[in-house]
Scaffold this active site. Structure first.
Site, PDB file in Angstrom:
ATOM      1  NE  ARG A 224     -14.892   8.436  34.795  1.00 57.42           N
ATOM      2  CZ  ARG A 224     -15.721   9.221  35.489  1.00 57.42           C
ATOM      3  NH1 ARG A 224     -16.356   8.774  36.549  1.00 57.42           N
ATOM      4  NH2 ARG A 224     -15.939  10.462  35.105  1.00 57.42           N
ATOM      5  CG  HIS A 272     -21.457   6.369  37.062  1.00 61.70           C
ATOM      6  ND1 HIS A 272     -20.500   6.213  36.084  1.00 61.70           N
ATOM      7  CD2 HIS A 272     -21.161   7.559  37.670  1.00 61.70           C
ATOM      8  CE1 HIS A 272     -19.677   7.253  36.087  1.00 61.70           C
ATOM      9  NE2 HIS A 272     -20.067   8.089  37.053  1.00 61.70           N
TER      10      HIS A 272
END
Ligand code: NDP
Ligand code: OXD
Length: 309
Positions: A224, A272
């Site tokens: 993350r 991502h």
């Protein structure tokens, strides 16, 4: 009984064609057209807006449309006591293993340097280690970390992992707990972060951690964005303590156009995509979990909200 489905508009375009078949037999209500809230017992969500889940009085199960659940736990109004299921899909696990292998190979084979040489039309061989001589460390040795570790080991890398609890995996040494982190870092020329986002792991990729790596080490972050202290990465690249970074996740997504990472010559940015959810394989897994849950049978991959992952 109805199922709420809520994700981003871009992701919805990928999911929508598969919803009816994948959740056959259920009434699926795609946010924001959710009708009578009292009829909703299951919520399949990615980044639900704060308060949405708490507004469903008969909610029985929350299903994350991703492997991480930090996007759900950050809701200050999250209804207490409603179980949360995270997505574990072999398709996604394979995708992450591919991504990590690609990026470790990119760093190991000095691809960033050779791209720069090509741009400068410079024909120059660089000394090259063998994979067996390259030590890779993986922070977060769960479903995704272990799959990536196995793939790297098959290529020939010297791989070790780090997790909270001890593990005994043939061929993959595992360091466990905060006290063993320094030992893992000291042996990691390429460090891969596949941790979940929790209060313990937030900001873990900082100057102190970088200083424990061998000089010139490289970082891959597919966990993350909030694992990384961005100014510390830029400083470590400036001093040469780190030689390169590959980043798939960011504090702000999409990465703002003026962010320094975009144009940094030692940083590779991907949007991502390391392991996207794949609706055709994910929906049967979710449907089976809902069926088992409704029948009172054991359900795998329910998360512990106290632990945070
Ligand atoms: P798992 O829950 O299977 O694994 C998490 C691992 O992290 C476990 O080994 C766990 O230890 C370890 N861990 C957690 N907290 C700590 C801590 N404080 N100290 C040391 N180790 C810790 O998760 P997954 O492998 O399925 O997914 C990991 C993360 O990857 C997700 O949470 C998400 O953030 C990210 N992700 C990113 C994607 C992308 O496209 N970039 C796609 C999918 C996921 P233990 O084994 O002892 O519990
Ligand atoms: C996930 C992700 O958590 O896509 O699944 O990041």
């Amino acid at each position: 009984m109805a199922i709420l489905f809520r994700t981003t508009p871009a992701a919805l375009a990928r999911w929508r064609p598969h919803l009816a078949a994948g959740l056959a037999g259920h009434e699926v209500r795609v946010w924001p057209e959710i009708g009578d809230k009292a009829a909703i017992e299951y919520a399949l969500v990615w980044h639900p807006e704060p308060g949405l889940l708490a507004s469903l009085p008969n909610l029985k199960l929350i299903v994350s449309l991703g492997a991480g659940i930090d996007h759900i736990l950050r809701d200050p109004h999250l209804p207490a006591g409603v179980p949360i299921l995270r997505l574990v899909d072999p398709h996604m696990t394979q995708a992450m293993a591919e991504y990590v292998a690609l990026q470790v190979l990119r760093l190991h084979r000095q691809d960033i340097d050779y791209r720069a040489q090509q741009a400068a039309r410079e024909w120059r061989e660089r000394p090259q280690k063998n994979a067996a001589e390259r030590r890779v460390g993986i922070l977060g040795f769960g479903v995704l970390g272990q799959a990536a570790g196995r793939t790297l080991r098959e290529i020939g890398f010297d791989v070790a992992g780090w997790s909270r609890s001890a593990k005994n995996i043939v061929g993959l040494p595992c360091f466990a707990g905060p006290r063993s982190l320094h030992a893992l870092l000291a042996r990691s020329e390429i460090l891969v972060c596949l941790l979940p986002m929790t209060p313990e792991t937030e900001g873990i990729l900082d100057a102190g951690l970088f200083a424990r790596l061998p000089r010139g080490a490289a970082l891959i972050n597919a966990g993350r964005g909030r694992h990384l202290v961005e100014p510390d990465l830029l400083a470590a690249l400036d001093t040469g303590q780190l030689s390169a970074a590959v980043l798939d996740v960011f504090r702000d997504e999409p990465l703002p156009p003026d962010h320094p990472f975009w144009r940094h010559e030692r940083i590779v940015v991907t949007p991502h995509i390391a392991a996207d959810t794949n609706p055709p394989t994910a929906l049967p897994i979710v449907a089976a979990a809902i069926r088992d849950f409704a029948a009172g049978a054991p359900v795998a991959n329910l998360v512990d909200p106290q632990r945070g992952y």
